[in-house]
Enzyme design. Sequence first.
Site, PDB file in Angstrom:
ATOM      1  N   ARG A 140      37.579  48.800  37.530  1.00 30.78           N
ATOM      2  CA  ARG A 140      36.462  48.329  36.716  1.00 30.78           C
ATOM      3  C   ARG A 140      35.276  47.874  37.555  1.00 30.78           C
ATOM      4  NH1 ARG A 140      39.428  44.710  32.012  1.00 30.78           N
ATOM      5  NH2 ARG A 140      41.361  45.897  31.961  1.00 30.78           N
ATOM      6  N   ASN A 192      33.742  44.904  41.972  1.00 29.89           N
ATOM      7  CA  ASN A 192      34.663  45.796  41.279  1.00 29.89           C
ATOM      8  C   ASN A 192      36.090  45.416  41.602  1.00 29.89           C
ATOM      9  OD1 ASN A 192      34.102  47.357  44.020  1.00 29.89           O
ATOM     10  ND2 ASN A 192      36.041  48.147  43.213  1.00 29.89           N
ATOM     11  N   CYS A 193      36.995  45.793  40.711  1.00 29.86           N
ATOM     12  CA  CYS A 193      38.422  45.673  40.997  1.00 29.86           C
ATOM     13  C   CYS A 193      38.963  47.086  41.151  1.00 29.86           C
ATOM     14  CB  CYS A 193      39.131  44.891  39.896  1.00 29.86           C
ATOM     15  SG  CYS A 193      39.014  45.645  38.256  1.00 29.86           S
ATOM     16  N   TYR A 194      40.207  47.295  40.811  1.00 31.28           N
ATOM     17  CA  TYR A 194      40.854  48.583  41.040  1.00 31.28           C
ATOM     18  C   TYR A 194      40.235  49.699  40.200  1.00 31.28           C
ATOM     19  CZ  TYR A 194      44.859  51.584  42.168  1.00 31.28           C
ATOM     20  OH  TYR A 194      45.672  52.585  42.633  1.00 31.28           O
TER      21      TYR A 194
END
Length: 535
Positions: free
Chosen positions: A478, A474-476
């Site tokens: 998503r 995951n990113c910030y």
Amino acid sequence: MKDKLMNGMQRFAKAMFIPVLILPIAGLLIAIGNLFTNARLIELLPFLDNPITMGFGSILSGSLVSILTNLGLIFCVGIAVGLANKKKAEAGFTALLGFLVFIYAMNNFLSFNEMLVDPVSLQGTGQSMVLGVQVLDMGVFLGIILGVVVALVHNKFAEIEFDNAFQIYGGSRFVFIVLIPIVVIFAILMSYIWPVVQSGIDATGSFINQTGNFGLFLYGTLERLLIPTGLHHLVYTPFLYTSLGGVAEVGGEVFEGARNIYFAEIANPSGGLLNQSVIWDARGISKMFGLLGACLAMYHTAKPENKARAKAILIPAVFTSFVAGVTEPIEFSFMFIAPVLFVIHSVFSGFSMVVLNLLNVRAIGPNGFIDFLLYNVPLGFERTRWPIFILVGIAFFIIYYLTFRFLITKFKFKTIGREDSVQDTKLYSKKDYQAAKSGQLVETVTGDREAETGSAPVIVQALGGPENIDTITNCYTRLRLTLKDPALVDEQTLRTDTGASGVIVKDQNVQVVYGLQVNSVRRSVEKYLGRDPEE
């Protein structure tokens, strides 16, 4: 070839989030440290005028500035960890070792060939001190390149093991053995190649500066337009952390990149008006004001019977955008339904930066209103001109509202609350989901496990089942996955039954937007699948 390149870029973009997202925290703490030494605040709160709080503020700000001067190392380790397929901790440790080998190898080569300049006057020579070692000033680019190299070597050799007496040289030790000659040769090559590359970077920076507000407009517009691909931070990162975003001397030390410069200026209370390079990080008008106007327009144009539902959906999205600068839940609500609105939003974002530049506003505003207040108000009007930022923001709130309302009603866009039919937005259990899909009752998870995994069963099934999921990160905001068969993705279920704001499918790469709660979503999915989070 094109698909392979895109996949590589998206994977690299995911890895960049590890170092990129930690740096705003350092900046925020620098701003907090500045509060304890701010002359205006001390006048208002005399109890702060004591050696304990002032000393604490000075130490806090001063110690965190060291992060800005060692970004190469931070990016090297972060990217290596992000790109590693397995044994991420070992990849990070190997990256640290590789970075040390590189700088000492380059230093020794430059010294042997009498290419080192006088260390007393390094400014403008293309050389700098990195961890006390004089080398060519590659800045963040050294960390990025070296992090990728380490990850490639790690992924290829980390699983190799030997028998008998050579067993100790297997795994990550063998990775380091292979890496040493590669890094040494790379250091030698960069001693000749990097000055040419640096000249190209300087020329690019000069071109961008010469284009003035037009270049700034393109920058701000592209940064938003690339949101659907997940590559938008590849636009702004070079401007925030490299010489593309400017070079300035603060407190006798040279800093490169807009964010590094203004963090250093925040920690330097004797400075005047912030450096003009801060404009590259003035991306907050659309986040704090513009999208609020867009949401109000969507609410006012919703069908009367759907207004309550639209309000329930839009208010949390508005809050996260205004307070934390997380815009994707709003953007994905109209990005695919009405792409023209997203294009106009991107254009407005670029145009707002031009307006701030024309008005000579130096306020810092990339991450929501809380950061905006902590960064700018203590610095005062003289250093940031922050009240003008708010006035511009109010103007764009009105522009967004009027434009979105006109276009939504003119072209009858099916934005939130204007859908032909209203979907039930409750979170379904795995049993509910499978019953709805097949009409059959199936065995579901136990109560305890269901409490731990939340909507993970629905998410997994909507992604094609456990066997269809290769990787989960995951990113910030998503959830990022690679799937064996992306055609099995049930986008409607992800949106209506799990709270996803958007779903992006590009080849085998799938991104599901969940906003700030994405970390807990990823953990619940991994727990449900019984997977090690590191893999």
